[in-house]
Write an enzyme that holds these catalytic residues in place. Sequence first.
Site, PDB file in Angstrom:
ATOM      1  N   TYR A  10     -33.984 -16.788 -23.894  1.00 45.65           N
ATOM      2  CA  TYR A  10     -33.251 -16.132 -24.994  1.00 45.65           C
ATOM      3  C   TYR A  10     -32.201 -17.035 -25.622  1.00 45.65           C
ATOM      4  CZ  TYR A  10     -29.822 -14.202 -21.451  1.00 45.65           C
ATOM      5  OH  TYR A  10     -28.896 -14.003 -20.480  1.00 45.65           O
ATOM      6  N   GLU A  11     -31.695 -16.579 -26.744  1.00 45.55           N
ATOM      7  CA  GLU A  11     -30.712 -17.342 -27.545  1.00 45.55           C
ATOM      8  C   GLU A  11     -31.285 -18.695 -27.970  1.00 45.55           C
ATOM      9  OE1 GLU A  11     -28.043 -15.443 -28.261  1.00 45.55           O
ATOM     10  OE2 GLU A  11     -27.628 -16.984 -29.745  1.00 45.55           O
TER      11      GLU A  11
END
Lengths: 570, 570
Positions: free
Chosen positions: B434-435
């Site tokens: 993620y990110e």
Amino acid sequence: MNAFQPRTDDMNFILFEVLQAPAQLQALPVHAEADAALMQQVVEEAGKFVAEVIAPLNREGDEIGAQWKAGAVTMPPGFRDAYQAFWQAGWPSLACAAEDGGQGLPAALEAMLYEMLSAANHGWTMAPGLLHGAYECIKHHASPELKARYLEKVATGEWLATMCLTEPHAGSDLGLVRTKAVPLADGRYALSGTKIFISGGEHDLTDNIVHLVLARLPDSPPGPKGLSLFLVPKFYEDGSRSAVVCERIEEKMGLHGSPTCVMRFDEAPGWIVGEPGKGLNAMFVMMNAARLHVGLQGIGLLDAAWQKADAYSKERRQMRAPGGSAKAGEADLIEQHPAMRRILDAQRAWIDAGRVVAYRTALELDILKNHGDATRRELASRWCSLVTPVLKSAWTDQAFHGASACLQVFGGHGFVREWGIEQIVRDSRVAMIYEGTNEIQAIDLLLRKTLPDGGAALLQLLADIGGELGDDAQAVRVKAQFARFTSFLRERLLPRATAKDAPADLAHWLADDFLRAVAMLLMAWAWARIGATTGGYAPRWQATQTGFWRWVWPEFDMRLAMLDASLDAA
Amino acid sequence: MNAFQPRTDDMNFILFEVLQAPAQLQALPVHAEADAALMQQVVEEAGKFVAEVIAPLNREGDEIGAQWKAGAVTMPPGFRDAYQAFWQAGWPSLACAAEDGGQGLPAALEAMLYEMLSAANHGWTMAPGLLHGAYECIKHHASPELKARYLEKVATGEWLATMCLTEPHAGSDLGLVRTKAVPLADGRYALSGTKIFISGGEHDLTDNIVHLVLARLPDSPPGPKGLSLFLVPKFYEDGSRSAVVCERIEEKMGLHGSPTCVMRFDEAPGWIVGEPGKGLNAMFVMMNAARLHVGLQGIGLLDAAWQKADAYSKERRQMRAPGGSAKAGEADLIEQHPAMRRILDAQRAWIDAGRVVAYRTALELDILKNHGDATRRELASRWCSLVTPVLKSAWTDQAFHGASACLQVFGGHGFVREWGIEQIVRDSRVAMIYEGTNEIQAIDLLLRKTLPDGGAALLQLLADIGGELGDDAQAVRVKAQFARFTSFLRERLLPRATAKDAPADLAHWLADDFLRAVAMLLMAWAWARIGATTGGYAPRWQATQTGFWRWVWPEFDMRLAMLDASLDAA
């Protein structure tokens, strides 16, 4: 999520084309009939059984798992029926001797069967996976009377078996085992103690379970020489139940389809297997086969992860890839992105080379057992002794790390259970620990098998298998690296590590990097063998071979640098 | 299993001794009062809150997890009370501006708070972790009217927030987002579409939830320039509920304490945040801070894993170690075994260096925002832009792989849930995704931030931070490696990768190894900074520094070799 489908064409290519298994095996009288047609038929049938019966049970095996209640263990849905079909079809006894009720086929076929089973359903496969060691153990060490009672049941798999070794305070060091065996008037022994981490200690797959238990006779010396091996069944022949209780099963990170049991023995009567004080010997004879099987689990699990990631990367689109073919406003296939291509090719390189190394180990086990020529048996012995710990360690390590890399191909979906890739990461982690941790494999290779003979066996093995390579460019490259490593051993590592003034811990600091360096050499050798076989390479093998040299092989120099640093520091 | 206990002495040493944070911060008028005494007090209070309130909820967070029922999500036991205590104590607004209801403290303190929270309970921490981006987004882009309604509630954390970006067909490439925003007569917009992977999309922690949603206005151009940002609350001010439904939550590998939601918007009225077509800009301003926080999750999780393994290795005995102190018939402590010592020291080297890099990034974020001198701000900007993707990628990668290494210290017990180490392995895996996946961080570093300016910013950064080092032996060694990498960039990589005839995919093949090489340089620099501070090293830091050079640093040369191979292949 699709269940695993074995790709027997890839496996057959390694066994039949690269390793020329039929020619190797037919030189052994016992396998004179093991021609390519027969063997391929077995592989295809095994693949079919695995795909149709075993693979579909994998997800519920993880999600429902084995359930403990009041000492009984209920296996996940379908597990019992699948196991009954499995043994009745004769699969457990594939490589058992005909006189024991088996089919007497080569170990290489058993290896391929277990690779596929592990890939399809690691949890389920743990149960029959333990049979083979128990079979060898009983066959070679039990009394005729005990064999008459148990050998055929274990050979055919009608009854499953366990290995009860570990205790709460004795994991890697079995010399500290405390379970007691007290002689009874009838010639049997009463066993008392608690064993932990017992895979398949209790379940409902079979009507009986045969426990092989490491324990200590009264007045036996402390340490490993005081250990003897005993057989305690769940049920005796009169139908009475032994005083062996499954106290609980562990909640684990993965492998939920296999109950990991705490087993308590309360003066449970059993028989001795082999001589008093020779318990560890009886178990260690089957260690190479057991470690080969764990290495095969690694290869199988990595193949299962790779197949999932490969399929996903060919079907899902994400972002624009450099040189991609997507129309404006659309995305390219994941497989077109270099970072994902690299993951896929590197893992594939590990799988293909792993098969060459593992199937060759299985062939060498057969040769070691059955070859008429002592020199050839000696090569086989060297191979099995030196290569098995490398296979076990490097390929179980790669199963976990490579499955995680394959998970990355799915992006956020990889973290979600639905796709099944995260289960492989969880399940595979344990193989780095059991059957001797990967660190113990490294100690085994360097401290027990390389330093004591001054590296003679390892250097001879490298010379032998280097001699199998031809003169194509890749083979020349590999032979040059063999020569480089040989010089490094002769001139640097061995003199320093075996010097009288070498620090006691030096070899321990070297062991992990040493094993990894040997793993890289074995992979390079395997790729040279594959390359010589395909001749100029089909595109599928060419891409993977390129992946090996670009993304895997550079670890070799890093390991040499680490070894150097440790030698400098000593 | 013991809950996580922050070791604030180690953290303080990095922030105050190595990085001299108070001197750095007090040069900024806004932080003139941030002296060491005040900051240490905040760190100690934070550590106490984390240990007493948050850490004890971690295991049930995993085992019970967030539960979905008919659109509602019930958080694990204790999560709501802990969150209410958290925001009422003012922790979410630590670094928010005083005029928004915050305390205006430096970002470095917020960084340390979130590192500890992530280590103690990654799942719980996901909820407040999203607040800070939402706060910045609303603060800098929302209309005064919208700010009046939402800014303070989000700054204080009375209401939690989400970032609704991903859609089923649009993961890493947000340009493909399809959610629609249709203007309403009252100046608002009706949002319709489905968003996936929405952390904290629904829960019972707070009385309201503020969704920031990326969507497309009618007739907007295709691709990223057609995206605008909107705010849709769960409840409007009149108490009515918006047409936003949590359709389900994902079953995941880990992070069960954080509900990952599928959110459906059915003509839900909301407000635009910022200008039409500038939606991605509004979100990307906070990207460095968000990626820093994910990097801190990595450091925190690795520290949690290390602390568990360290404690276990000091308490459990296993086998005889070379030079060990156990009596005959007993075993040595696990920490005395070289293979285990190596794991512990290598992970510790990552944690300590990671803190230097991460806390420095937080300081540079403050400097970038508040320093009076443009030249200093430029260095800060270069640091944040170039170091943040390296921190995010390398330290989340290490959190997972290092936690797995720490699991190995437990042997078979590591695979069992009881010890809590396997939860860290499972939880940490998602931070690699993620990110911005770790592969996207690498593309960001090389393709967006290094090649376009011919490497000027990166070379300047290396010159600047190399200039901070003194003349001790380690510093000299690190500067020599900086010089080596600089030559490699100038003479080999940059000319080839920016050549007009360079293949379109060349830089993509280089990106991963390039980021890892830079990560190694940053770690070496961090160790030189630590070394210069401790001066001759206390034993604790000396062992870890040795661990860095022996077991971590050799990757640098492997990465250069891989870069070379890719450049050769092009």
